[in-house]
Design a protein around this motif. Sequence first.
Motif, PDB file in Angstrom:
ATOM      1  N   PHE A   6       5.848  -0.863  -6.778  1.00 40.47           N
ATOM      2  CA  PHE A   6       4.488  -1.394  -6.700  1.00 40.47           C
ATOM      3  C   PHE A   6       4.183  -2.275  -7.909  1.00 40.47           C
ATOM      4  CE2 PHE A   6       0.113  -1.019  -8.183  1.00 40.47           C
ATOM      5  CZ  PHE A   6      -0.610  -1.451  -7.085  1.00 40.47           C
ATOM      6  N   VAL A 130      -2.218  -7.304  -0.694  1.00 37.07           N
ATOM      7  CA  VAL A 130      -2.829  -6.027  -1.065  1.00 37.07           C
ATOM      8  C   VAL A 130      -2.367  -4.896  -0.147  1.00 37.07           C
ATOM      9  CG1 VAL A 130      -5.008  -4.769  -1.069  1.00 37.07           C
ATOM     10  CG2 VAL A 130      -4.830  -6.934  -2.271  1.00 37.07           C
ATOM     11  N   ASN A 131      -2.388  -5.126   1.162  1.00 31.01           N
ATOM     12  CA  ASN A 131      -1.968  -4.083   2.098  1.00 31.01           C
ATOM     13  C   ASN A 131      -0.489  -3.748   1.948  1.00 31.01           C
ATOM     14  OD1 ASN A 131      -4.515  -3.799   3.219  1.00 31.01           O
ATOM     15  ND2 ASN A 131      -4.133  -5.305   4.824  1.00 31.01           N
ATOM     16  N   LEU A 133       1.259  -4.025  -0.857  1.00 29.70           N
ATOM     17  CA  LEU A 133       1.392  -3.243  -2.082  1.00 29.70           C
ATOM     18  C   LEU A 133       0.951  -1.805  -1.869  1.00 29.70           C
ATOM     19  CD1 LEU A 133       0.126  -5.745  -4.821  1.00 29.70           C
ATOM     20  CD2 LEU A 133       2.477  -5.023  -4.382  1.00 29.70           C
ATOM     21  N   ALA A 134      -0.096  -1.616  -1.073  1.00 29.76           N
ATOM     22  CA  ALA A 134      -0.561  -0.256  -0.791  1.00 29.76           C
ATOM     23  C   ALA A 134       0.527   0.538  -0.076  1.00 29.76           C
ATOM     24  CB  ALA A 134      -1.831  -0.299   0.042  1.00 29.76           C
ATOM     25  N   ASP A 135       1.252  -0.109   0.848  1.00 32.94           N
ATOM     26  CA  ASP A 135       2.333   0.582   1.556  1.00 32.94           C
ATOM     27  C   ASP A 135       3.518   0.871   0.647  1.00 32.94           C
ATOM     28  OD1 ASP A 135       0.897   0.561   3.907  1.00 32.94           O
ATOM     29  OD2 ASP A 135       1.810  -1.298   4.644  1.00 32.94           O
ATOM     30  N   SER A 136       3.700   0.055  -0.389  1.00 30.17           N
ATOM     31  CA  SER A 136       4.858   0.244  -1.270  1.00 30.17           C
ATOM     32  C   SER A 136       4.749   1.496  -2.119  1.00 30.17           C
ATOM     33  CB  SER A 136       5.026  -0.979  -2.182  1.00 30.17           C
ATOM     34  OG  SER A 136       3.992  -1.035  -3.156  1.00 30.17           O
ATOM     35  N   THR A 137       3.564   2.069  -2.207  1.00 31.38           N
ATOM     36  CA  THR A 137       3.394   3.276  -3.022  1.00 31.38           C
ATOM     37  C   THR A 137       3.871   4.537  -2.308  1.00 31.38           C
ATOM     38  OG1 THR A 137       1.114   3.540  -2.236  1.00 31.38           O
ATOM     39  CG2 THR A 137       1.443   2.290  -4.260  1.00 31.38           C
TER      40      THR A 137
END
Length: 245
Positions: A6, A130-131, A133-137
């Motif tokens: 992330f 943004v979405n 990056l949110a999934d990469s966490t």
Amino acid sequence: MTLFEFSGCALIAFGPPMTMFFLTLADNPIFIIVMISSGFFWLLSLLVSSIIWTIVFPLKEILVFGVICSVIVQEIYRYLFYAILKKAQIGLQKVSDVGNRGHLYSISWSTLSYVSGFGFGIMSGAFSLVNVLADSTGPGTVGLYGDSPYFFISTSLITLALILLHTFWGIIFFDALDKKCRYKIGYVVVSHLAVSALTFFNQQQLYLASLIPCYLITVITASIAYQCAGGTLKSLKESLPFVSG
């Protein structure tokens, strides 16, 4: 591991733009206002594109239609922001003169075009990544079910290119409108469509097929924007001492 992914992807996409922001815009409130305003216009273009995409029901499932519609609407709103900014230029200069308490400097039109394009790019990049990056966490990692492990980093690189391209497109577009240069306006629209179309390769996990042409277009567009802003080969050599004559 997901936290590292992330952080790395976020820094790839937004690290250079944030450096540009702090070095060139952060100390001037007028620039920040223009940047936020241009970002708002990009949001309006997204809203209008979504409405058109919803209304034209037979073409909703055709991705190409959505991309073309979005690009055209974005460029229309870039023009609308140009028209508004042109009328507000004198007022912005007066506000800047008052706010700087005796430290007066001129707000050049090329600088405003740069700030405008940067605002478009930052907002576009934020919505693009943004979405993702949110999934990469997490939970889990990409690649366990045949997905490419390069998805996140390639998406970050494309987002960075789009932010830079919007900045360069803003400079070229404003200069072209001032000089009534239609072929430069055409270049902005066509290159915007081309870069958007290149992202279709990502569906087949052909990331290099989209990244290499995308960054080639970015370099070409940067050169044109540099020329539109008044830059010359001589001034480039003077600003970069390591460039040999």
